[in-house]
Design a protein around this motif. Structure first.
Motif, PDB file in Angstrom:
ATOM      1  N   ARG A  81       0.865  -1.134  -0.022  1.00 52.62           N
ATOM      2  CA  ARG A  81       0.049  -0.046  -0.070  1.00 52.62           C
ATOM      3  C   ARG A  81       0.840   1.266   0.283  1.00 52.62           C
ATOM      4  NH1 ARG A  81      -5.027  -1.138  -1.402  1.00 52.62           N
ATOM      5  NH2 ARG A  81      -5.721   0.747  -0.370  1.00 52.62           N
ATOM      6  N   ASP A  92      -3.023   6.883   3.289  1.00 54.38           N
ATOM      7  CA  ASP A  92      -3.191   5.894   2.064  1.00 54.38           C
ATOM      8  C   ASP A  92      -3.214   6.436   0.947  1.00 54.38           C
ATOM      9  OD1 ASP A  92      -3.468   3.625   0.570  1.00 54.38           O
ATOM     10  OD2 ASP A  92      -4.153   2.324   2.163  1.00 54.38           O
ATOM     11  N   THR A 151      -2.914   4.692  -2.170  1.00 56.42           N
ATOM     12  CA  THR A 151      -2.709   3.824  -3.174  1.00 56.42           C
ATOM     13  C   THR A 151      -3.675   3.963  -4.402  1.00 56.42           C
ATOM     14  OG1 THR A 151      -2.354   2.303  -1.601  1.00 56.42           O
ATOM     15  CG2 THR A 151      -2.905   1.384  -3.654  1.00 56.42           C
ATOM     16  N   ARG A 152      -5.134   4.465  -4.084  1.00 57.17           N
ATOM     17  CA  ARG A 152      -5.734   4.670  -5.297  1.00 57.17           C
ATOM     18  C   ARG A 152      -5.525   5.990  -6.072  1.00 57.17           C
ATOM     19  NH1 ARG A 152     -11.576   4.226  -2.781  1.00 57.17           N
ATOM     20  NH2 ARG A 152     -10.756   5.321  -1.094  1.00 57.17           N
ATOM     21  N   LYS A 201      -2.361   6.291 -10.540  1.00 58.18           N
ATOM     22  CA  LYS A 201      -3.097   5.572 -11.696  1.00 58.18           C
ATOM     23  C   LYS A 201      -1.933   4.945 -12.757  1.00 58.18           C
ATOM     24  CE  LYS A 201      -7.122   6.637 -10.450  1.00 58.18           C
ATOM     25  NZ  LYS A 201      -7.856   5.559  -9.623  1.00 58.18           N
ATOM     26  N   GLU A 205      -2.402  -4.087  -5.896  1.00 60.57           N
ATOM     27  CA  GLU A 205      -2.773  -3.270  -7.068  1.00 60.57           C
ATOM     28  C   GLU A 205      -1.895  -3.476  -8.275  1.00 60.57           C
ATOM     29  OE1 GLU A 205      -5.136  -1.030  -7.614  1.00 60.57           O
ATOM     30  OE2 GLU A 205      -5.971  -0.956  -5.716  1.00 60.57           O
TER      31      GLU A 205
END
Length: 239
Positions: A49, A94, A96-97, A100, A159
């Motif tokens: 992460r 966090d 992580t998202r 891209k 991911e």
């Protein structure tokens, strides 16, 4: 997940890409000098992460909450707040998202507040493949008569964009002798992975550390040693 021994070549290519992007857009030159900023920003890969953390330098006036923002250098868009990183009382977030594309340069900003007063902010450009540090994965060991079973724990929901070309190293130490093992990993590895270190001497103490190797040895973070004493007569549960 692909873990290979091509880290040095990958990092060199990424460095070239980093220089190219900075020359084209000139954004890095316009960013403030981080040494004069009120806080330090860092990104660490923890259990796969991406964690943004920060530390404000002025310890006499500590913010009560923080807000994190980001933008992508190539898009030249206005900064956007990061979900779940608004008015947080923690000194990490966090993100992580947010990532891209690992080959993009992201500009991150953290604002520190006390009440409604903005105490300060800092910004930094991050190129994920170059600027992220890697914490070692979790692992367990079980000792038998003449071998050790090492179980490395990988999340089942890694991911795809965080699949790094870095070799996993299992380091075994006994009586002052250190041996490195670089296991062959399957593509898109996830979940637990077991590696057996065999042909060991019974009646000896063996310690194991697990980490991701890097071209920059100064950035390598090794896990704390886990040790086991190999007793004669310990039967193996593994084929």
């Amino acid at each position: 997940m692909l873990l290979s021994q091509n880290a040095s070549a990958i990092r060199s290519l990424n460095l070239i890409l980093m220089v190219f992007i900075s020359l084209v857009f000139g954004v890095l030159c316009d960013l403030p000098d981080s040494s004069n900023e009120p806080c330090n920003l860092k990104i660490t890969l923890q259990n796969f992460r991406s964690i943004l953390s920060w530390e404000f330098k002025n310890h006499s006036v500590v913010p009560t909450h923080y807000t994190s923002l980001y933008t992508v250098m190539s898009r030249k868009e206005a900064m956007k707040t990061i979900e779940d990183c608004v008015n947080t009382t923690r000194s990490f977030c966090d993100i992580t998202r947010v990532w891209k594309n690992i080959h993009e340069v992201y500009i991150l900003k953290v604002e520190g507040f006390r009440g409604t007063t903005l105490l300060g902010h800092c910004m930094k450009a991050f190129f994920l493949a170059m600027d992220i540090s890697f914490e070692p994965p979790e692992f367990e060991i079980v000792g038998f008569t003449d071998h050790i079973s090492v179980m490395v724990k990988f999340p089942s929901d890694i991911e795809e964009r965080l699949q790094m070309d870095l070799p996993l190293v299992i380091e075994e130490e006994s009586e002052g002798i250190v041996k490195k093992h670089i296991p062959k990993m399957k593509r898109n590895m996830s979940g637990n992975f077991t590696y057996v270190i065999d042909k060991l001497i019974p009646n000896t103490n063996h310690c194991v550390s697990v980490y991701f190797e890097s071209a920059d040895q100064a950035t390598v973070v090794k896990s704390p040693l886990k040790c086991t004493f190999l007793h004669p007569g310990q039967e193996s549960e593994f084929s």
